[in-house]
Design a protein around this motif. Structure first.
Motif, PDB file in Angstrom:
ATOM      1  N   PRO A  91       0.823  -1.218   0.000  1.00  0.00           N
ATOM      2  CA  PRO A  91       0.000   0.000   0.000  1.00  0.00           C
ATOM      3  C   PRO A  91       0.856   1.266   0.000  1.00  0.00           C
ATOM      4  CG  PRO A  91      -0.002  -1.018   2.172  1.00  0.00           C
ATOM      5  CD  PRO A  91       0.714  -1.969   1.263  1.00  0.00           C
ATOM      6  N   PRO A  92       0.356   2.353  -0.583  1.00  0.00           N
ATOM      7  CA  PRO A  92       1.110   3.619  -0.615  1.00  0.00           C
ATOM      8  C   PRO A  92       1.487   4.147   0.765  1.00  0.00           C
ATOM      9  CG  PRO A  92      -0.709   3.691  -2.176  1.00  0.00           C
ATOM     10  CD  PRO A  92      -0.896   2.439  -1.365  1.00  0.00           C
ATOM     11  N   SER A  93       0.760   3.744   1.806  1.00  0.00           N
ATOM     12  CA  SER A  93       1.071   4.200   3.164  1.00  0.00           C
ATOM     13  C   SER A  93       2.447   3.747   3.628  1.00  0.00           C
ATOM     14  CB  SER A  93       0.004   3.691   4.144  1.00  0.00           C
ATOM     15  OG  SER A  93      -0.073   2.272   4.115  1.00  0.00           O
ATOM     16  N   GLU A  94       3.020   2.723   2.958  1.00  0.00           N
ATOM     17  CA  GLU A  94       4.341   2.225   3.333  1.00  0.00           C
ATOM     18  C   GLU A  94       5.472   2.965   2.633  1.00  0.00           C
ATOM     19  OE1 GLU A  94       4.892   0.121   5.620  1.00  0.00           O
ATOM     20  OE2 GLU A  94       2.955  -0.862   5.931  1.00  0.00           O
ATOM     21  N   ALA A  95       5.148   3.862   1.713  1.00  0.00           N
ATOM     22  CA  ALA A  95       6.190   4.519   0.903  1.00  0.00           C
ATOM     23  C   ALA A  95       7.215   5.247   1.760  1.00  0.00           C
ATOM     24  CB  ALA A  95       5.539   5.480  -0.090  1.00  0.00           C
ATOM     25  N   ASP A  96       6.758   5.926   2.818  1.00  0.00           N
ATOM     26  CA  ASP A  96       7.659   6.757   3.611  1.00  0.00           C
ATOM     27  C   ASP A  96       8.674   5.945   4.400  1.00  0.00           C
ATOM     28  OD1 ASP A  96       8.303   9.475   4.286  1.00  0.00           O
ATOM     29  OD2 ASP A  96       7.563   9.068   6.316  1.00  0.00           O
ATOM     30  N   SER A  97       8.383   4.664   4.628  1.00  0.00           N
ATOM     31  CA  SER A  97       9.291   3.832   5.428  1.00  0.00           C
ATOM     32  C   SER A  97      10.360   3.143   4.593  1.00  0.00           C
ATOM     33  CB  SER A  97       8.489   2.777   6.193  1.00  0.00           C
ATOM     34  OG  SER A  97       7.881   1.864   5.293  1.00  0.00           O
ATOM     35  N   LEU A  98      10.212   3.127   3.278  1.00  0.00           N
ATOM     36  CA  LEU A  98      11.111   2.330   2.448  1.00  0.00           C
ATOM     37  C   LEU A  98      12.551   2.844   2.462  1.00  0.00           C
ATOM     38  CD1 LEU A  98       8.936   1.469  -0.702  1.00  0.00           C
ATOM     39  CD2 LEU A  98       9.515   0.003   1.230  1.00  0.00           C
ATOM     40  N   GLU A  99      12.743   4.141   2.225  1.00  0.00           N
ATOM     41  CA  GLU A  99      14.114   4.675   2.145  1.00  0.00           C
ATOM     42  C   GLU A  99      14.894   4.494   3.441  1.00  0.00           C
ATOM     43  OE1 GLU A  99      15.449   8.155  -0.192  1.00  0.00           O
ATOM     44  OE2 GLU A  99      13.294   8.555  -0.380  1.00  0.00           O
ATOM     45  N   PRO A 100      14.353   4.903   4.611  1.00  0.00           N
ATOM     46  CA  PRO A 100      15.103   4.695   5.846  1.00  0.00           C
ATOM     47  C   PRO A 100      15.425   3.233   6.105  1.00  0.00           C
ATOM     48  CG  PRO A 100      13.179   6.086   6.239  1.00  0.00           C
ATOM     49  CD  PRO A 100      13.095   5.607   4.834  1.00  0.00           C
ATOM     50  N   LEU A 101      14.464   2.365   5.814  1.00  0.00           N
ATOM     51  CA  LEU A 101      14.696   0.942   6.015  1.00  0.00           C
ATOM     52  C   LEU A 101      15.740   0.416   5.038  1.00  0.00           C
ATOM     53  CD1 LEU A 101      13.887  -1.529   7.611  1.00  0.00           C
ATOM     54  CD2 LEU A 101      11.956  -1.857   6.069  1.00  0.00           C
ATOM     55  N   GLY A 102      15.754   0.948   3.823  1.00  0.00           N
ATOM     56  CA  GLY A 102      16.759   0.554   2.838  1.00  0.00           C
ATOM     57  C   GLY A 102      18.157   0.934   3.281  1.00  0.00           C
ATOM     58  N   ARG A 103      18.306   2.150   3.826  1.00  0.00           N
ATOM     59  CA  ARG A 103      19.628   2.584   4.308  1.00  0.00           C
ATOM     60  C   ARG A 103      20.089   1.730   5.480  1.00  0.00           C
ATOM     61  NH1 ARG A 103      17.275   7.775   3.301  1.00  0.00           N
ATOM     62  NH2 ARG A 103      16.689   7.959   5.501  1.00  0.00           N
ATOM     63  N   GLU A 104      19.150   1.350   6.337  1.00  0.00           N
ATOM     64  CA  GLU A 104      19.491   0.512   7.479  1.00  0.00           C
ATOM     65  C   GLU A 104      19.899  -0.893   7.022  1.00  0.00           C
ATOM     66  OE1 GLU A 104      20.190  -0.190  11.429  1.00  0.00           O
ATOM     67  OE2 GLU A 104      19.592   1.728  10.517  1.00  0.00           O
ATOM     68  N   THR A 105      19.276  -1.360   5.974  1.00  0.00           N
ATOM     69  CA  THR A 105      19.533  -2.716   5.477  1.00  0.00           C
ATOM     70  C   THR A 105      20.964  -2.884   4.985  1.00  0.00           C
ATOM     71  OG1 THR A 105      17.218  -2.992   4.858  1.00  0.00           O
ATOM     72  CG2 THR A 105      18.803  -4.446   3.788  1.00  0.00           C
ATOM     73  N   VAL A 106      21.530  -1.872   4.360  1.00  0.00           N
ATOM     74  CA  VAL A 106      22.865  -2.024   3.766  1.00  0.00           C
ATOM     75  C   VAL A 106      23.994  -1.701   4.743  1.00  0.00           C
ATOM     76  CG1 VAL A 106      21.992  -1.548   1.449  1.00  0.00           C
ATOM     77  CG2 VAL A 106      22.895   0.340   2.824  1.00  0.00           C
ATOM     78  N   LYS A 107      23.684  -1.208   5.937  1.00  0.00           N
ATOM     79  CA  LYS A 107      24.733  -0.844   6.892  1.00  0.00           C
ATOM     80  C   LYS A 107      25.574  -2.056   7.272  1.00  0.00           C
ATOM     81  CE  LYS A 107      22.890   3.244   9.254  1.00  0.00           C
ATOM     82  NZ  LYS A 107      22.361   3.767  10.544  1.00  0.00           N
ATOM     83  N   GLY A 108      26.864  -1.913   7.127  1.00  0.00           N
ATOM     84  CA  GLY A 108      27.785  -2.945   7.575  1.00  0.00           C
ATOM     85  C   GLY A 108      27.826  -4.204   6.741  1.00  0.00           C
ATOM     86  N   ILE A 109      27.167  -4.201   5.587  1.00  0.00           N
ATOM     87  CA  ILE A 109      27.183  -5.394   4.733  1.00  0.00           C
ATOM     88  C   ILE A 109      28.576  -5.598   4.151  1.00  0.00           C
ATOM     89  CG2 ILE A 109      26.315  -6.387   2.562  1.00  0.00           C
ATOM     90  CD1 ILE A 109      24.252  -6.573   4.677  1.00  0.00           C
ATOM     91  N   ARG A 110      29.096  -6.804   4.298  1.00  0.00           N
ATOM     92  CA  ARG A 110      30.417  -7.146   3.767  1.00  0.00           C
ATOM     93  C   ARG A 110      30.338  -8.485   3.040  1.00  0.00           C
ATOM     94  NH1 ARG A 110      31.168  -2.645   4.805  1.00  0.00           N
ATOM     95  NH2 ARG A 110      32.879  -1.617   5.928  1.00  0.00           N
TER      96      ARG A 110
END
Length: 438
Positions: A91-110
């Motif tokens: 749903p469009p209501s989730e749009a605002d959460s995608l970017e912050p969650l995306g940045r958190e997802t890639v933190k520290g990935i090796r």
């Protein structure tokens, strides 16, 4: 239903239809959202109606039904398509959460190659360091967004995967599809395995993670744009990993079927999603050869003997006879057997669909004709005759002619004299009284 009142637009997908949110789901499908939406809006369905797409693919039908407030069910044999169709429903209501969650997802990935299993299918295409980074990113998505309702002790329940998890998987799918371009053949649906001693794909950490976060950002922006569109009441879309040849629907449980069955053009739909299935390997350990054999339109010889069934209709019987008698190599062997497999699976599927429809229920199928060499495969007529045997009466047919088709991509088709392009028929059926009484 008044079949003449159905609004039937062209089922041909256009570049314009693949923009915005829909542009993130570039998987081979039968028709665009505009086609499905116009049909459903004009079908005079009651609020509590249930829509079924038994070959749901990337989820055009279930998405369109959800947008209009109808409950829907979508079946597919390919686990990738369950993920893709679920992401599309976010749903469009989730749009605002995608970017912050995306940045958190890639933190520290090796890239830690110790996490790779020797049989990880990512190693088919990617150098070990690159495969390890992709797997690390997939593991992070899994740990953050796939919970106990999805990953249970008894196995993974893809029908329970969240829209957020599915969206992040689709973002990773897109990265891997783009990177694997060198292994795509002249057939745009086909991803081949590397040849012996062929160089595998290598990419640095920054490029992969940047591409992933860019995909998430772009998806967030496209999803936010959908918030401007009129929204109906929440409707449930049930997505299920299912085989149409064996899945028995509860009798009289479906108001309308809207679908496009796999075309009889030897497109290997499992090979089209090899890279996605490789990414999903820890979730669903699928043997791609087995999946390809199960699908309607399989390019593999069936593992059992099949006889031509008179219930398939005279058009099918004549086509099969002409194919078997064709002088070209393997016509009477390999091609004869794979076509029998296709028609047997279609007949079984149509029988299950007819049983699931409510009295006087509607089924709309988009079906394309094709050629075997120079022998016309009139699949719309064959489907009509098969459907009649299952208890579905044709009430309306609308044909659309196209100059190009997927089958025409093969340069060897020019060897034979035959009509160019293809006819895509929209077939509208009603469950007849005889079937209701069975």
């Amino acid at each position: 239903m008044m079949f003449d009142s159905l609004v039937i637009q062209s089922p041909k997908r256009t570049p314009q239809a693949q923009r915005g949110w829909n542009g993130f789901f570039p998987y081979y499908a039968g028709y665009p959202e505009s086609f499905a939406r116009a049909l459903l809006e004009s079908a005079n369905l009651s609020k509590g109606s249930v829509i079924l797409d038994p070959w749901n693919g990337s989820g055009t039908t279930t998405f369109s039904a959800s947008q209009l407030g109808f409950a829907s069910k979508g079946f597919d044999l390919n686990p990738t398509m369950i993920i893709v169709a679920r992401a599309r429903l976010l749903p469009p209501s989730e749009a605002d959460s995608l970017e912050p969650l995306g940045r958190e997802t890639v933190k520290g990935i090796r890239a830690d190659q110790r996490i790779l299993q020797p049989d990880d299918p990512l190693l088919w295409w990617f150098e070990p360091a690159t495969a390890a980074l992709i797997r690390a990113l997939e593991r992070r998505i899994r740990s953050q967004l796939v919970g106990e309702r999805t990953s249970t002790p008894d196995g993974v329940r893809l029908d329970h995967i969240s829209g957020l998890a599915a969206t992040f998987y689709v973002a990773l799918f897109s990265v891997c599809r783009e990177m694997s371009t060198p292994f795509r053949s002249s057939n745009p649906t086909w991803l081949r395995k590397p040849k012996a001693n062929e160089a595998l794909i290598a990419a640095d950490r920054e490029a992969i993670l940047s591409a992933f976060t860019a995909n998430v950002k772009n998806m967030a922006e496209a999803l936010a744009e959908r918030a401007e569109e009129p929204q109906k009441d929440h409707a449930i879309a049930e997505l299920q990993l299912a085989d149409t040849t064996s899945t028995k629907l509860p009798k009289g449980s479906i108001d309308m079927v809207l679908t496009s069955p796999p075309y009889c053009t030897r497109i290997d739909y499992s090979a089209a999603t090899r890279i996605e299935l490789a990414v999903m390997h820890p979730l669903v350990d699928v043997k791609m050869e087995d999946l390809g054999r199960q699908m309607i339109g399989s390019t593999r010889v069936p593992d059992h003997e099949i006889e031509v069934d008179a219930a398939w209709g005279s058009t099918c019987g004549q086509f099969i006879a002409n194919l078997k008698a064709h002088p070209s190599k393997a016509s009477a062997g390999y091609y004869y057997k794979t076509h029998l497999d296709y028609f047997e699976k279609m007949a079984l599927s149509l029988a299950h669909l007819a049983r699931g429809l409510k009295p006087a229920g509607t089924a709309v199928l988009v079906v394309q004709d094709s050629y075997y060499k120079d022998v016309h495969n009139d699949l719309p007529s064959i489907t009509t005759e098969m459907a009649a045997a299952a208890g579905l009466r044709l009430r309306r047919r609308v044909d659309f002619e196209f100059k190009r088709s997927m089958a025409g991509i093969n340069p060897h088709t020019r060897t034979y004299k035959r009509a160019a392009g293809a006819v895509e028929a929209v077939l509208c059926f009603e469950k007849c009284q005889e079937a209701i009484q069975q």
